[in-house]
Structures are given as C-alpha cells and as structure tokens.
Design a protein around this motif. Structure first.
Motif, PDB file in Angstrom:
ATOM      1  N   ILE A  30      13.149  31.263 -14.378  1.00 57.01           N
ATOM      2  CA  ILE A  30      13.677  31.896 -13.047  1.00 57.01           C
ATOM      3  C   ILE A  30      14.696  30.902 -12.281  1.00 57.01           C
ATOM      4  N   PHE A  31      15.476  31.528 -11.578  1.00 57.59           N
ATOM      5  CA  PHE A  31      16.521  30.737 -11.120  1.00 57.59           C
ATOM      6  C   PHE A  31      16.870  31.515  -9.655  1.00 57.59           C
ATOM      7  N   LEU A  32      16.820  30.779  -8.367  1.00 55.95           N
ATOM      8  CA  LEU A  32      17.020  31.455  -7.142  1.00 55.95           C
ATOM      9  C   LEU A  32      18.496  30.578  -6.611  1.00 55.95           C
ATOM     10  N   ARG A  33      19.370  31.577  -6.277  1.00 55.49           N
ATOM     11  CA  ARG A  33      20.753  31.147  -5.556  1.00 55.49           C
ATOM     12  C   ARG A  33      20.773  31.470  -4.079  1.00 55.49           C
ATOM     13  N   THR A  34      21.019  30.979  -3.099  1.00 60.59           N
ATOM     14  CA  THR A  34      21.456  31.415  -1.901  1.00 60.59           C
ATOM     15  C   THR A  34      22.296  30.601  -1.353  1.00 60.59           C
ATOM     16  N   PHE A  35      23.030  30.893  -0.067  1.00 57.23           N
ATOM     17  CA  PHE A  35      23.924  30.233   0.624  1.00 57.23           C
ATOM     18  C   PHE A  35      23.478  29.894   2.006  1.00 57.23           C
ATOM     19  N   ILE A  36      23.625  28.680   2.536  1.00 61.93           N
ATOM     20  CA  ILE A  36      23.224  28.683   3.937  1.00 61.93           C
ATOM     21  C   ILE A  36      24.338  28.085   4.930  1.00 61.93           C
ATOM     22  N   SER A  37      24.509  28.875   6.054  1.00 61.03           N
ATOM     23  CA  SER A  37      25.708  28.548   6.883  1.00 61.03           C
ATOM     24  C   SER A  37      25.389  27.494   7.875  1.00 61.03           C
ATOM     25  N   LYS A  38      26.100  26.381   8.052  1.00 60.72           N
ATOM     26  CA  LYS A  38      25.818  25.395   9.031  1.00 60.72           C
ATOM     27  C   LYS A  38      26.776  26.000  10.310  1.00 60.72           C
ATOM     28  N   PRO A  39      26.295  25.399  11.477  1.00 59.16           N
ATOM     29  CA  PRO A  39      27.108  25.425  12.693  1.00 59.16           C
ATOM     30  C   PRO A  39      28.231  25.326  12.826  1.00 59.16           C
ATOM     31  N   ASP A  40      28.858  24.093  11.838  1.00 60.86           N
ATOM     32  CA  ASP A  40      30.280  23.813  12.000  1.00 60.86           C
ATOM     33  C   ASP A  40      31.116  24.779  10.966  1.00 60.86           C
ATOM     34  N   GLY A  41      30.462  25.930  10.612  1.00 60.87           N
ATOM     35  CA  GLY A  41      31.131  26.943   9.589  1.00 60.87           C
ATOM     36  C   GLY A  41      31.059  26.446   8.214  1.00 60.87           C
ATOM     37  N   THR A  42      30.399  25.265   7.755  1.00 62.06           N
ATOM     38  CA  THR A  42      30.451  24.815   6.475  1.00 62.06           C
ATOM     39  C   THR A  42      29.514  25.887   5.622  1.00 62.06           C
ATOM     40  N   THR A  43      29.608  26.129   4.437  1.00 62.25           N
ATOM     41  CA  THR A  43      28.615  27.025   3.831  1.00 62.25           C
ATOM     42  C   THR A  43      28.104  26.088   2.439  1.00 62.25           C
ATOM     43  N   ILE A  44      26.906  25.901   2.372  1.00 66.49           N
ATOM     44  CA  ILE A  44      26.356  25.223   1.346  1.00 66.49           C
ATOM     45  C   ILE A  44      25.688  26.043   0.442  1.00 66.49           C
ATOM     46  N   LYS A  45      25.946  26.000  -0.993  1.00 67.24           N
ATOM     47  CA  LYS A  45      25.330  26.676  -2.093  1.00 67.24           C
ATOM     48  C   LYS A  45      24.114  25.791  -2.465  1.00 67.24           C
ATOM     49  N   VAL A  46      22.760  26.792  -2.668  1.00 66.39           N
ATOM     50  CA  VAL A  46      21.665  26.072  -2.732  1.00 66.39           C
ATOM     51  C   VAL A  46      21.178  26.987  -4.229  1.00 66.39           C
ATOM     52  N   GLU A  47      20.812  25.902  -5.022  1.00 68.26           N
ATOM     53  CA  GLU A  47      20.215  26.788  -6.260  1.00 68.26           C
ATOM     54  C   GLU A  47      18.756  25.841  -6.726  1.00 68.26           C
ATOM     55  N   ILE A  48      17.982  26.785  -7.063  1.00 68.13           N
ATOM     56  CA  ILE A  48      16.502  26.284  -7.232  1.00 68.13           C
ATOM     57  C   ILE A  48      16.115  26.604  -8.590  1.00 68.13           C
ATOM     58  N   LEU A  49      15.678  25.912  -9.442  1.00 64.46           N
ATOM     59  CA  LEU A  49      15.272  25.989 -10.681  1.00 64.46           C
ATOM     60  C   LEU A  49      13.735  25.704 -10.985  1.00 64.46           C
ATOM     61  N   GLN A  50      13.299  26.403 -11.902  1.00 64.68           N
ATOM     62  CA  GLN A  50      11.715  26.140 -12.071  1.00 64.68           C
ATOM     63  C   GLN A  50      11.825  25.390 -13.473  1.00 64.68           C
ATOM     64  N   ASN A  51      10.396  24.692 -13.330  1.00 63.16           N
ATOM     65  CA  ASN A  51      10.230  24.090 -14.661  1.00 63.16           C
ATOM     66  C   ASN A  51      11.135  22.742 -15.148  1.00 63.16           C
ATOM     67  N   MET A  52      11.786  22.326 -14.293  1.00 66.12           N
ATOM     68  CA  MET A  52      12.718  21.065 -14.431  1.00 66.12           C
ATOM     69  C   MET A  52      11.813  19.887 -14.578  1.00 66.12           C
ATOM     70  N   LYS A  53      11.780  19.154 -15.785  1.00 64.35           N
ATOM     71  CA  LYS A  53      10.962  17.987 -15.942  1.00 64.35           C
ATOM     72  C   LYS A  53      11.512  16.663 -15.541  1.00 64.35           C
ATOM     73  N   LEU A  54      10.643  15.821 -14.800  1.00 66.29           N
ATOM     74  CA  LEU A  54      11.232  14.416 -14.585  1.00 66.29           C
ATOM     75  C   LEU A  54      10.623  13.378 -15.379  1.00 66.29           C
ATOM     76  N   ILE A  55      11.321  12.304 -15.510  1.00 68.57           N
ATOM     77  CA  ILE A  55      10.636  11.184 -16.328  1.00 68.57           C
ATOM     78  C   ILE A  55      10.367   9.935 -15.414  1.00 68.57           C
ATOM     79  N   TYR A  56      10.938  10.016 -14.037  1.00 64.24           N
ATOM     80  CA  TYR A  56      10.802   8.889 -13.126  1.00 64.24           C
ATOM     81  C   TYR A  56      10.335   9.562 -11.964  1.00 64.24           C
ATOM     82  N   ASP A  57       9.564   8.716 -11.031  1.00 64.01           N
ATOM     83  CA  ASP A  57       9.084   9.137  -9.874  1.00 64.01           C
ATOM     84  C   ASP A  57      10.066   9.495  -9.111  1.00 64.01           C
ATOM     85  N   THR A  58       9.601  10.308  -8.182  1.00 62.98           N
ATOM     86  CA  THR A  58      10.336  10.876  -6.857  1.00 62.98           C
ATOM     87  C   THR A  58      10.427   9.839  -5.777  1.00 62.98           C
ATOM     88  N   ASP A  59      11.419   9.566  -4.910  1.00 64.52           N
ATOM     89  CA  ASP A  59      11.360   9.188  -3.705  1.00 64.52           C
ATOM     90  C   ASP A  59      11.403   9.658  -2.414  1.00 64.52           C
TER      91      ASP A  59
END
Length: 199
Positions: A30-59
């Motif tokens: 599964i893969f979710l895609r969306t766009f977020i509009s900021k107050p300054d007019g900038t649009t940010i693309k956000v993509e969320i993926l499932q099951n992405m494995k890590l080998i290092y700890d998160t910060d």
C-alpha cells in the motif's frame, strides 16, 4: 494506514489537498500520496509507504521520529537503481560526502539478507528484483531516466534546481562517478567505459 489518513485529515484540515492510493493491494502493498498546502502558498508532496524496514535506530527530534541518514541512503540506493532519477543521485552524492558509499553498500547487503521473507516485501518488489548489489551498473545509468509507474513513488520531473552555493548537477555527476569508481575497485569490478553519443 487508515489511522494515518484520519490523523492527516484532522491535523491539516482544508490544507490537505486530497488523498490518493496509487497502490492499494492489501495492508502490505500500500502507498498513500497527498499534498499539503502551507500558508505561504508552498505545496508539499507527502508519500507514505508501508513495510519499509530499517537497519538503524530512529532519532527523535522535537518529538518527531526520524529515520537515520544511513537508512535513507540505503532506500536511495534501491530507488536510484529502479527509477534512474538524477534527484536520487544528487541526494546520494550529498549523503556520501559524510557516509562512505562502500559501507552503505554493505548496509544494503545486510538489509537484504536480514529482510528476505515474503512478509518483508514492499510495493517495490512487485516489479521484480532491481538490485544494485547484483548489478551496481544501475547506479551509473542515471543519464537514462525511466518513466516510473504511477503506482510507485516517483518524481514529477527530473530537473535539478539547486539553491545558491550548492553543487551543480555537473559537479555532482563527476563526484558520484568518482565515488562509484572506488566502489568498483572494492568490488573488484571493471569500471564501465564512457559511452559515446550519436550526433
């Protein structure tokens, strides 16, 4: 993923410019895609993926969990090999200024050995194996970008727009090839000869 969608809608409200699922086979693929509009007019693309494995700890910074630079680099090695985008090479070259490419290559090999079962697969595995461990030449083929599938994360264009005082694409390409030469020496492989261009 439904909980993430709910939180996005609650937090961003009208600033959330639609939610799309380019790939939605089941909870694993599964893969979710969306766009977020900021107050300054900038649009940010956000993509969320499932099951992405890590080998290092998160910060955790300011209450936000971030994956490590090395894990990002390992993801980039795969994406740069599959979609052949200059933006991935630009990112990899930046990351490998402070993280040795040979060590990151070893990290990728470790990750593939550790997470090799059916339940570890992601949407990228639906296209068959694209593996820089078995074929490092893929990391040199970025001048021949592929059109990615719309059901996978991809760049809307492959233009490199740099900010002032950052590396140009030409400099990045030269540096990346030099780093790849070191990797090839480590792997005891012959570095590919330059390809001529037909006029």
């Amino acid at each position: 993923m439904k909980n993430i969608e709910k939180e996005l809608k609650e937090f961003y409200g009208d600033n959330l410019l639609g939610i799309d699922y380019p790939c939605k086979i089941n909870d694993q693929y599964i893969f979710l895609r969306t766009f977020i509009s900021k107050p300054d007019g900038t649009t940010i693309k956000v993509e969320i993926l499932q099951n992405m494995k890590l080998i290092y700890d998160t910060d955790t910074i300011n209450g936000i969990r971030l994956i490590s630079t090395k894990d990002i680099a390992v993801f980039k090695l795969i994406s740069a090999s599959s979609r052949l985008a200059k933006k991935d090479i630009y990112d990899l070259n930046y990351i490998t200024d402070n993280n040795n490419l040979i060590e990151l290559f070893k990290d990728l090999a470790t990750k593939q050995e550790r997470y090799n079962s059916e339940e570890d697969k992601t949407i990228f595995d639906l296209d068959g194996k694209v593996n820089p461990i078995q074929n490092p030449h893929l990391l040199l083929d970025f001048d021949n970008p592929k059109q990615g599938k719309s059901s996978r994360p991809n760049h809307s264009n492959d233009l490199i727009e740099t900010v002032p005082n950052s590396k140009t694409w030409i400099t990045t390409g030269i540096e990346w090839r030099a780093k790849m030469r070191s990797l090839y020496r480590h792997l005891e492989l012959d570095f590919p000869k330059p390809k001529g261009r037909s006029v």
